[in-house]
Design a protein around this motif. Sequence first.
Motif, mmCIF file in Angstrom:
data_model
loop_
_atom_site.group_PDB
_atom_site.id
_atom_site.type_symbol
_atom_site.label_atom_id
_atom_site.label_comp_id
_atom_site.label_asym_id
_atom_site.label_seq_id
_atom_site.Cartn_x
_atom_site.Cartn_y
_atom_site.Cartn_z
ATOM 1 N N ASP A 212 0.857 -1.183 0.000
ATOM 2 C CA ASP A 212 0.000 0.000 0.000
ATOM 3 C C ASP A 212 0.894 1.234 0.000
ATOM 4 O O ASP A 212 1.852 1.311 0.771
ATOM 5 C CB ASP A 212 -0.882 0.030 1.246
ATOM 6 N N LEU A 213 0.593 2.187 -0.875
ATOM 7 C CA LEU A 213 1.376 3.413 -0.977
ATOM 8 C C LEU A 213 0.565 4.593 -0.462
ATOM 9 O O LEU A 213 -0.668 4.587 -0.545
ATOM 10 C CB LEU A 213 1.765 3.672 -2.438
ATOM 11 N N PRO A 214 1.250 5.627 0.028
ATOM 12 C CA PRO A 214 0.530 6.829 0.460
ATOM 13 C C PRO A 214 -0.047 7.559 -0.753
ATOM 14 O O PRO A 214 0.536 7.556 -1.835
ATOM 15 C CB PRO A 214 1.608 7.667 1.154
ATOM 16 N N GLU A 215 -1.183 8.155 -0.567
ATOM 17 C CA GLU A 215 -1.867 8.831 -1.671
ATOM 18 C C GLU A 215 -1.271 10.199 -2.001
ATOM 19 O O GLU A 215 -1.308 10.645 -3.151
ATOM 20 C CB GLU A 215 -3.350 8.995 -1.320
ATOM 21 N N GLN A 216 -0.705 10.878 -1.020
ATOM 22 C CA GLN A 216 -0.259 12.256 -1.189
ATOM 23 C C GLN A 216 0.642 12.487 -2.407
ATOM 24 O O GLN A 216 0.374 13.405 -3.181
ATOM 25 C CB GLN A 216 0.422 12.756 0.092
ATOM 26 N N PRO A 217 1.698 11.715 -2.638
ATOM 27 C CA PRO A 217 2.545 12.004 -3.804
ATOM 28 C C PRO A 217 1.783 11.901 -5.130
ATOM 29 O O PRO A 217 2.111 12.585 -6.096
ATOM 30 C CB PRO A 217 3.647 10.945 -3.741
ATOM 31 N N PHE A 218 0.761 11.067 -5.161
ATOM 32 C CA PHE A 218 0.007 10.881 -6.393
ATOM 33 C C PHE A 218 -0.980 12.015 -6.647
ATOM 34 O O PHE A 218 -1.363 12.259 -7.778
ATOM 35 C CB PHE A 218 -0.720 9.530 -6.369
ATOM 36 N N ARG A 219 -1.376 12.717 -5.577
ATOM 37 C CA ARG A 219 -2.282 13.866 -5.757
ATOM 38 C C ARG A 219 -1.617 14.939 -6.606
ATOM 39 O O ARG A 219 -2.224 15.478 -7.520
ATOM 40 C CB ARG A 219 -2.681 14.444 -4.404
ATOM 41 N N ALA A 220 -0.354 15.251 -6.276
ATOM 42 C CA ALA A 220 0.368 16.274 -7.038
ATOM 43 C C ALA A 220 0.547 15.834 -8.486
ATOM 44 O O ALA A 220 0.365 16.628 -9.416
ATOM 45 C CB ALA A 220 1.720 16.559 -6.388
ATOM 46 N N LEU A 221 0.878 14.570 -8.693
ATOM 47 C CA LEU A 221 1.025 14.045 -10.053
ATOM 48 C C LEU A 221 -0.304 14.117 -10.798
ATOM 49 O O LEU A 221 -0.350 14.538 -11.952
ATOM 50 C CB LEU A 221 1.534 12.601 -10.012
ATOM 51 N N ALA A 222 -1.384 13.727 -10.138
ATOM 52 C CA ALA A 222 -2.705 13.745 -10.772
ATOM 53 C C ALA A 222 -3.100 15.166 -11.167
ATOM 54 O O ALA A 222 -3.621 15.394 -12.268
ATOM 55 C CB ALA A 222 -3.748 13.139 -9.835
ATOM 56 N N GLU A 223 -2.845 16.122 -10.282
ATOM 57 C CA GLU A 223 -3.155 17.524 -10.592
ATOM 58 C C GLU A 223 -2.337 18.015 -11.775
ATOM 59 O O GLU A 223 -2.858 18.691 -12.667
ATOM 60 C CB GLU A 223 -2.918 18.402 -9.366
ATOM 61 N N PHE B 193 -5.735 14.770 -18.604
ATOM 62 C CA PHE B 193 -5.840 13.364 -18.223
ATOM 63 C C PHE B 193 -6.159 13.253 -16.736
ATOM 64 O O PHE B 193 -5.540 13.900 -15.902
ATOM 65 C CB PHE B 193 -4.513 12.647 -18.514
ATOM 66 N N VAL B 194 -7.149 12.417 -16.392
ATOM 67 C CA VAL B 194 -7.518 12.194 -15.001
ATOM 68 C C VAL B 194 -6.965 10.836 -14.575
ATOM 69 O O VAL B 194 -7.364 9.793 -15.099
ATOM 70 C CB VAL B 194 -9.050 12.258 -14.798
ATOM 71 N N LEU B 195 -6.028 10.856 -13.640
ATOM 72 C CA LEU B 195 -5.326 9.665 -13.180
ATOM 73 C C LEU B 195 -6.173 8.870 -12.198
ATOM 74 O O LEU B 195 -6.767 9.421 -11.280
ATOM 75 C CB LEU B 195 -4.012 10.078 -12.500
ATOM 76 N N ASP B 196 -6.232 7.549 -12.377
ATOM 77 C CA ASP B 196 -6.836 6.619 -11.430
ATOM 78 C C ASP B 196 -5.696 5.793 -10.849
ATOM 79 O O ASP B 196 -5.433 4.677 -11.273
ATOM 80 C CB ASP B 196 -7.866 5.723 -12.129
ATOM 81 N N ALA B 197 -4.984 6.351 -9.867
ATOM 82 C CA ALA B 197 -3.762 5.733 -9.346
ATOM 83 C C ALA B 197 -4.033 4.480 -8.521
ATOM 84 O O ALA B 197 -3.129 3.697 -8.274
ATOM 85 C CB ALA B 197 -2.990 6.745 -8.498
ATOM 86 N N GLY B 198 -5.264 4.254 -8.108
ATOM 87 C CA GLY B 198 -5.563 3.092 -7.292
ATOM 88 C C GLY B 198 -5.895 1.847 -8.065
ATOM 89 O O GLY B 198 -6.029 0.773 -7.506
ATOM 90 N N HIS B 199 -6.027 1.954 -9.360
ATOM 91 C CA HIS B 199 -6.513 0.838 -10.164
ATOM 92 C C HIS B 199 -5.402 -0.109 -10.631
ATOM 93 O O HIS B 199 -5.624 -1.303 -10.761
ATOM 94 C CB HIS B 199 -7.281 1.380 -11.374
ATOM 95 N N ILE B 200 -4.224 0.436 -10.870
ATOM 96 C CA ILE B 200 -3.113 -0.376 -11.367
ATOM 97 C C ILE B 200 -1.908 -0.143 -10.461
ATOM 98 O O ILE B 200 -1.583 0.986 -10.106
ATOM 99 C CB ILE B 200 -2.752 -0.006 -12.821
ATOM 100 N N ALA B 201 -1.225 -1.230 -10.081
ATOM 101 C CA ALA B 201 -0.054 -1.121 -9.208
ATOM 102 C C ALA B 201 1.181 -0.738 -10.014
ATOM 103 O O ALA B 201 1.349 -1.163 -11.155
ATOM 104 C CB ALA B 201 0.192 -2.457 -8.505
ATOM 105 N N LEU B 202 2.025 0.064 -9.399
ATOM 106 C CA LEU B 202 3.325 0.355 -9.980
ATOM 107 C C LEU B 202 4.193 -0.888 -9.841
ATOM 108 O O LEU B 202 4.171 -1.552 -8.803
ATOM 109 C CB LEU B 202 3.986 1.520 -9.248
#
Length: 151
Positions: free
Chosen positions: A110-121, A129-138
């Motif tokens: 499980d990864l923290p969501e915060q770093p992905f918020r900035a990337l998504a924005e 593009f609207v990122l769905d970071a929870g759907h696919i694992a890095l």
Amino acid sequence: MVSAESSRHDVLVQRAADLLHHAGERMTGPRRVVLQALAGDGHLSAEAVVEQVKAIDPTVHRASVYRALETLSRLGLVQHVHLGHGATAYHLVDEEHPHAHCLTCGRVIDLPEQPFRALAESLRDESGFVLDAGHIALSGQCGACRAGSTS
């Protein structure tokens, strides 16, 4: 005395029952058993969920497990994440979040969501593009495997 695991399970089942009721659906036996199977820690494949359910209640059919996973995922109680090469893992969640998948040992982290918020924005602002970071694992290599592979 009520154990922490039993208490967590009761809370999850009640939350699921409330969400199902709100969506016009009901808490069925198979849905309850799937929640129980997922109440432990970890990210389980659909087949592992089927096996866990079978151990709890052998009368629950495989198709009922898959239908329950679909419904519980749609309601946001269960998150499914694609791990690569078509594999999917399921786990109970309060909120969806991003994951990493170690290609060496197979661990799902499980990864923290915060770093992905900035990337998504940034992606949204720059490309729409609207990122769905929870759907696919890095994909990558976890720290333990990396430490073991250093020469």
